[in-house]
Design an enzyme around this catalytic site. Structure first.
Site: not given
Ligand code: NI
Length: 185
Positions: A45, A50, A99-100, A141-142, A145
């Protein structure tokens, strides 16, 4: 085009993202770039903050889970203006997340197994549906953000103490990742 991923400590990750008009300039291009960036970094995701944009746009791929969940084969979707309308707190689950934007940190997070959400799809069709399964996990999760939250905000206090040094290093711009990043500094 692959975009650099903004990592922990970048102020954009703490902003509340805004809805976009459906004629947002170059929306298709942006979605394609976000998919490419997510695939190249082996994420499931990616949310627009991000990649440095405080707008409500996320992409999710569940195709990497196809061995365990055949129903997710070829699942690659963009969600425009996603919102969580309702959390079903009757059943929660503790699952490890990463998470990236927080490379090197993986921690268990407790979340509801089911949420009701609204969004607009890539064909600009509106949806309002209950989401469950692994998709509900990634979706929450997304969307976090987009509310200026990251998953470590939701971990147990003791666990948070254990990752404090790693978070501080990221905050100071010390990032080690196998993909292109835009560290805080
Ligand atoms: Ni993330």
């Amino acid at each position: 085009m692959t975009l650099p991923i903004y990592t922990y400590g970048q102020p954009v990750l703490r902003k509340v993202a805004q809805d976009i008009p459906l004629d947002y300039p170059d929306l298709k291009r942006l979605i394609a770039d976000m998919f490419e960036t997510m695939y190249k970094s082996d994420g499931v995701g990616l949310a627009a903050p991000q990649i440095g944009k405080a707008i409500r746009l996320i992409v999710i791929t569940l195709d990497p889970l196809r061995e365990d969940f055949p129903e997710y084969a070829d699942f690659n979707r963009a969600y425009i203006n996603p919102h969580i309308l309702e959390y079903d707190d009757s059943e929660t689950e503790l699952l490890e997340e990463g998470c990236l934007s927080l490379p090197g940190i993986h921690e268990p997070v407790r979340r509801p197994k089911r949420v009701r959400a609204s969004w607009v799809d890539e064909d600009l069709q509106p949806h309002e549906e209950w989401i469950d399964g692994y998709l509900a996990r990634v979706f929450q999760h997304e969307v976090d953000h987009l509310e200026g939250k990251v998953f470590t905000d939701r971990i147990a206090p003791l666990r948070k103490q254990l990752v404090k040094n790693k978070l501080n290093a990221l905050q100071r711009g010390r990032v080690s990742a196998s993909y292109r990043v835009k560290p805080a500094r």
